[in-house]
Motif scaffolding. Structure first.
Motif, mmCIF file in Angstrom:
data_model
loop_
_atom_site.group_PDB
_atom_site.id
_atom_site.type_symbol
_atom_site.label_atom_id
_atom_site.label_comp_id
_atom_site.label_asym_id
_atom_site.label_seq_id
_atom_site.Cartn_x
_atom_site.Cartn_y
_atom_site.Cartn_z
ATOM 1 N N PRO A 1 3.114 -3.595 -2.372
ATOM 2 C CA PRO A 1 2.416 -4.731 -1.748
ATOM 3 C C PRO A 1 1.228 -4.329 -0.889
ATOM 4 N N ALA A 2 1.262 -3.134 -0.310
ATOM 5 C CA ALA A 2 0.178 -2.705 0.576
ATOM 6 C C ALA A 2 -0.954 -2.012 -0.172
ATOM 7 N N LEU A 3 -0.793 -1.805 -1.468
ATOM 8 C CA LEU A 3 -1.798 -1.078 -2.248
ATOM 9 C C LEU A 3 -2.630 -2.046 -3.078
ATOM 10 N N LYS A 4 -3.805 -1.588 -3.483
ATOM 11 C CA LYS A 4 -4.696 -2.388 -4.317
ATOM 12 C C LYS A 4 -5.346 -1.496 -5.376
ATOM 13 N N GLY A 5 -5.850 -2.145 -6.386
ATOM 14 C CA GLY A 5 -6.684 -1.480 -7.381
ATOM 15 C C GLY A 5 -6.029 -0.275 -8.025
ATOM 16 N N GLU A 6 -6.773 0.812 -8.098
ATOM 17 C CA GLU A 6 -6.335 1.993 -8.831
ATOM 18 C C GLU A 6 -5.143 2.675 -8.169
#
Length: 735
Positions: free
Chosen positions: A103-108
């Motif tokens: 949930p705290a990560l985005k994109g690659e």
């Protein structure tokens, strides 16, 4: 220094994003799982896990320490353990920990973690959702998979249909000067519109070669432009061209020498072409040497294909490699294999002997057919060791070899399934070499990272996760002792040991687990559609509108022998050996791996997917020398190898299969005779030049079919003479 080359490869090319922070407890769980895997003899799995650790930011020093310790534990392992619940528990815990990060990560960064979770445990809903996967009755799959599966089905359908395309070809005797200089006499020319093939062969054989070139071009045109049937003359890069072909190196060398003498080529072309297998003379004639029909067909296809070199070289190499392997069953001409690894920087060290042995074995399978190449790329991806596509963007397709060529082939296969090949060709046609890679990214609307990630996701789509591979198995592993496939493999290897020359040092045939699901799928398809079993080629086909169709089953059916289920392995082989078309692939020295599966009705035995082309001179005969209790009659098969004969009338077939010609031999032609004492037995004779059934012609194979059943309790003699040489072979067998 890194003790594991796999970890080193990863650190060099797949370092994790600096902002990605994986908890120490997650690393501890994966470390512990790696040790359990190594102690359980699961080399591939523990190395994959070490590579994954490094991609998640595991330190270089820790990777060295873990890899070294696990390698020692692997050497101490007494056997390979099928189920390792302790490793599964630790990997499941790590997957749970990684899932909490999503949930705290985005994109690659999010994609990297999600992919890692699914490689550990492919049932994690949060990871599938993070990657945009959708859930259906078939389980989780990529959002585009339904569309890709439909396109994959259509491609396999065209690969099957293309063999039946009719080609309006004319033939006549030819005295073309270079053909006469090469062969020492006239030959044949086969023509289709403005394309001509000259060869020192019969009209039937020359026609067959040109027909297969045109059919392969039809497959290429479908993949690029969606065209059905033979492409128009305007599709070809050289629509008005002449090609002079030979399967004799001696004839090729003579043609090269005579071309220089007549000033049809210059000295530079002569010098370069001595180590090559083809050249163009000043008059526009292409001269090519290849030891087999399929390799000659592949060479002509590459000359005629309309994809240009330059910015599109990677597309050209990958596309032609795919067509050559998927349709013609041969590697791309000029295919070269580097056994040494790529220069990947300071972190790379030389593989251990065991690792190099494993790598060489996988490369041998990769050279043997498209499924082997696909399996090799999947293995590299799972080890995070595949070359980047940026390395593959060159200005001439002949510069690509080894892993780079395999990478191109796989990526182009992916783009073919997505229907993007034509748009890429068009977009690249207006760019320059230096900007080619940037153009790929722009046309595909990808970053370098997403380009690789999307393709890798497609490559491993059918690969089970680590937990699935070492968890509780729902069925016995392929090749388990006492299984149908293991019994058949053992019986086949015992049979081959009797006839394969010891000097060739042919390794026993192995079972390939990746081929087994397709074999089972085709067996199930035939059970649902039993009306196809009594018809050829329908018994090997699957039709998309029929119940039970699958792309894996369609591939298996087209590359397999089909028999009834329930018989003992020895009886099944005896039945196939009493035929012609079924016998030949079983005795081929190039057969590396087989796929096998059976249901209650049918046995499907894939013997064509993983065969390497001949690389030595040999002769395989059956019945073998001094063979006893040879059956009296041939078993009926579809199609009939002798359509001219009445069903059930033929005696037991006698075959000679040959490899490469000896140095200096003329074009391959073998004359065979069968004797009962001093009396010659009347037989039908079939050869590549003059096949009795031109619809199916086994390469480099010669056969006698006695016109009457053999006599019981009789000692027969067979003679084989290689015409134009002093080579002869004579042997006896007894009924």
């Amino acid at each position: 220094m890194i003790h594991s080359p796999l970890a080193a490869l990863l650190l060099a090319a797949f370092a994790s994003p600096a902002e990605l922070k994986v908890p120490l407890s997650t690393f501890n769980s994966l470390e512990s799982a790696a040790h359990v895997l190594a102690k359980g003899g699961r080399a591939e799995e523990f190395r994959e896990l070490v590579a994954m650790l490094s991609s998640l930011g595991y330190s270089k020093d820790n990777a060295e320490k873990l890899s070294g310790a696990c390698e020692k534990e692997l050497k101490a392992a007494k056997s390979k353990v099928n189920e390792l619940p302790d490793a599964v528990a630790r990997m499941e815990q790590a997957a749970t920990d990684l899932g909490a990060l999503l949930p705290a990560l985005k994109g690659e960064e999010q994609a990297l973690v999600a992919h890692s979770i699914l490689r550990l445990d492919d049932e994690r809903e949060e990871a599938h959702k993070a990657l945009g996967h959708v859930h259906s009755a078939d389980g989780w799959q990529r959002a585009e998979e339904t569309k890709l599966r439909a396109r994959r089905t259509r491609i396999l359908d065209v690969l099957q249909q293309a063999h039946q395309y009719e080609c309006e070809i004319t033939t006549e005797p030819s005295s073309l000067d270079i053909l006469v200089e090469m062969h020492g006499g006239p030959g044949t020319v086969a023509r289709w519109n403005g394309i001509s093939i000259y060869a020192p062969w019969s009209a039937d054989r020359t026609t067959r070669v040109l027909s297969e070139v045109l059919r392969a071009a039809a497959v290429s045109a479908f993949l690029t432009d969606g065209e059905q049937g033979l492409p128009p003359e305007s599709w070809f890069a050289r629509p008005r061209s002449s090609w002079v072909l030979t399967d004799s190196k001696k004839e090729y060398d003579r043609a090269l020498k005579k071309s220089l003498e007549h000033e049809w080529i210059d000295k530079q072309t002569f010098d370069q072409s001595q180590t090559l297998v083809g050249f163009l003379d000043r008059r526009g004639n292409g001269i090519s040497y290849a030891p087999s029909e399929s390799e000659n067909e592949a060479a002509v296809l590459c000359w005629l294909a309309p994809i240009q070199d330059g910015p599109m070289s990677a597309l050209k190499a990958g596309h032609l490699s795919y067509v050559c392997q998927a349709y013609l069953g041969t590697p791309l001409p000029g295919f070269s294999w580097r056994q040494d690894p790529h220069d990947l920087g300071e972190t790379f060290i030389k593989p251990t002997p065991q690792e190099q042995k494993e790598r060489d074995a996988r490369l041998a399978v990769a050279k043997a057919g498209l499924p082997g190449a696909q399996s090799w790329m999947s293995w590299l991806v799972r080890q995070h060791a595949d070359p980047s596509f940026a390395r593959c963007v060159v200005d001439f397709f002949g510069k690509l070899s080894g892993e780079e060529l395999l990478k191109c082939t796989s990526m182009v296969e992916y783009w073919q399934e997505k229907g993007e090949l034509r748009s890429l060709i068009n977009g690249l046609s207006e760019t320059i070499d230096a900007k080619a890679y940037a153009t790929y990214l722009r046309l595909l609307e990808e970053t370098p990272q997403s380009l690789e990630a999307n393709w890798r996701d497609w490559v491993v789509r059918d690969e089970p996760s680590l937990c699935a591979r070492v968890g509780k198995q729902k069925s016995p592993p392929v090749g388990a002792a006492g299984s149908t496939e293991e019994e058949l493999r053992t019986a086949l290897n015992a049979l081959r040991a009797k006839v394969l020359p010891a000097a060739l040092k042919i390794a026993p045939v192995e079972l390939d687990s990746s081929l087994a699901p397709g074999c089972l799928a085709h067996a199930e398809y035939l059970s649902l559609n039993p009306g196809q079993v009594q018809h050829w080629p329908d018994v090997h086909n699957e039709f998309p509108d029929k119940q039970g169709y699958s792309s894996a089953g369609a591939w298996a059916g087209a590359h397999a022998l089909v028999g009834g289920a329930g018989a003992k392995a020895g009886e099944t082989l005896e039945g196939w050996l009493a035929t012609y078309f079924h016998r030949v692939p079983l005795l081929d020295p190039g057969l590396l791996r087989v796929g096998c599966a059976a249901n209650k009705d049918y046995l499907v035995f894939d013997v064509y997917s993983l065969r390497r082309p001949p690389d030595a001179s040999w002769a395989i005969v059956w019945p073998h020398e001094e063979m006893q209790k040879v059956p009296l009659t041939a078993q009926d098969e579809l199609p009939s190898p002798v359509p001219q004969a009445a069903t059930g009338s033929l005696g037991y077939p006698i075959t000679v299969q040959v490899g490469l010609p000896e140095a200096g031999d003329p074009p391959l032609e073998v004359e065979m005779k069968l004797y009962n004492g001093k009396d010659e037995v009347e037989c039908w004779f079939s050869s590549p030049e003059h096949p009795l059934n031109p619809r199916l012609v086994p390469p480099r194979t010669f056969a006698l079919f006695p016109k009457q059943p053999l006599k019981a309790g009789t000692r027969y003699q067979v003679t084989a003479e290689w015409l134009g040489t002093t080579r002869k072979k004579s042997w006896f067998f007894r009924t």
